[in-house]
Design an enzyme around this catalytic site. Structure first.
Site, PDB file in Angstrom:
ATOM      1  CG  ASP A 105       2.552  -0.896  -0.886  1.00 52.50           C
ATOM      2  OD1 ASP A 105       3.227  -0.779  -1.922  1.00 52.50           O
ATOM      3  OD2 ASP A 105       2.587  -1.920  -0.171  1.00 52.50           O
ATOM      4  CD  GLU A 148       6.994   0.271   0.476  1.00 54.89           C
ATOM      5  OE1 GLU A 148       6.228   0.414   1.459  1.00 54.89           O
ATOM      6  OE2 GLU A 148       7.747  -0.702   0.329  1.00 54.89           O
TER       7      GLU A 148
END
Length: 297
Positions: free
Chosen positions: A20, A116
């Site tokens: 992420d 992500e």
């Protein structure tokens, strides 16, 4: 074919990394404009034209600024906030760079958004098949080549990997090895479970269910009685169980268009007139999606 899943790997033996990017849009803007570094920065719309914050950096979050907040409200909370208009073409190019780095380590990549993704490195021969060392390496690659930071979580499944990536943000790495799953999950707050929003969280609080360990005390039947169809999934997640494989091609499940207006539309006729234009834009997006899947399917 629209998508494929992780081949011949049992859920118990998977090694999943969730990566992420840290405040992605803002991080890219700070990278490209050194004068923004160290200042509260947000990417979003014009505060004088009902703009909305898309994301912000950590100095801005200390003032209570967050995504989906009205830009005007964000400025009231943080008068020194610098709001940069979004440049999605640039963000897509940076995202592509990062995915090129991912592919050095595995072809089993499930993108969730521009910033992500899940990676299945179960069968990787790099670093002696150490998912932790692979995560360390790809984080270093992104920092060196893209000049932004990413956080990563390593775990035996997608649910736990996503929880882990958020554990030491920003610029962190957290690992949940199989031997620690039971201990880790027992103490995990229920609001860390994907799908537990405000309403479900309030219901759990009313039942004095604070951790996954508390949920484990309820039977499948009791979970179903309290949480409906979500109860079965809760039964598995509160035990750290998630058998979902990596999907390397994700067909988009929804398409939408939106517009923020400088002035209110006062009558139904005004709104219907605006609706016609939005419907045409929606049709154009549908057509582009159909072309994409005809080419790549």
């Amino acid at each position: 074919m629209a998508h494929s899943t992780t081949p011949s790997m049992t859920p118990a033996s998977r090694k999943i990394i969730h990566v992420d990017c840290d405040c992605f849009y803002a991080a890219v803007e700070m990278r490209d404009d050194p004068s923004l570094r160290g200042r509260p920065v947000a990417v979003g719309g014009d505060p004088h034209r009902r703009g909305v914050i898309a994301t912000c950096n950590y100095p801005a979050r200390q003032f209570g600024v967050h995504s989906a907040m009205a830009s005007s409200q964000a400025l009231r909370r943080c008068p020194e906030l610098v709001i940069v208009p979004p440049n999605f073409d640039k963000y897509r190019k940076v995202s592509a760079q990062i995915h090129d780095i991912f592919r050095r380590y595995t072809s089993l990549i499930e993108p969730l958004s521009l910033d992500e993704a899940f990676l299945d490195v179960s069968a990787s021969e790099q670093f002696d098949n150490s998912a932790t060392r692979i995560a360390q390496a790809l984080r270093q690659d992104v920092r060196r080549e893209v000049a932004i930071t990413v956080s990563a979580g390593v775990a035996p499944n997608k649910f736990l990997a996503k929880v882990a990536s958020d554990w030491r943000k920003p610029d962190g790495l957290f690992v949940i090895p199989p031997a620690r799953v039971e201990e880790f999950v027992a103490a995990l707050p229920v609001n860390k479970i994907s799908g537990v929003g405000r309403v479900t969280g309030e219901r759990m609080a009313g039942l004095n269910l604070k951790t996954c360990g508390d949920l484990q005390q309820l039977s499948r039947l009791e979970l179903g009685q309290h949480f409906g169809s979500f109860g079965e999934r809760l039964y598995h997640l509160c035990r750290g169980e998630d058998s979902r494989p990596i999907q390397t091609g994700r067909r988009r499940k929804s398409v939408s268009v939106e517009r923020t207006y400088d002035k209110d539309q006062l009558t139904l006729t005004d709104w219907l007139r605006e609706l016609e234009g939005l419907i045409e834009k929606l049709k154009e997006r549908f057509a582009k999606l159909d072309q994409h899947y005809l080419i790549s399917g």
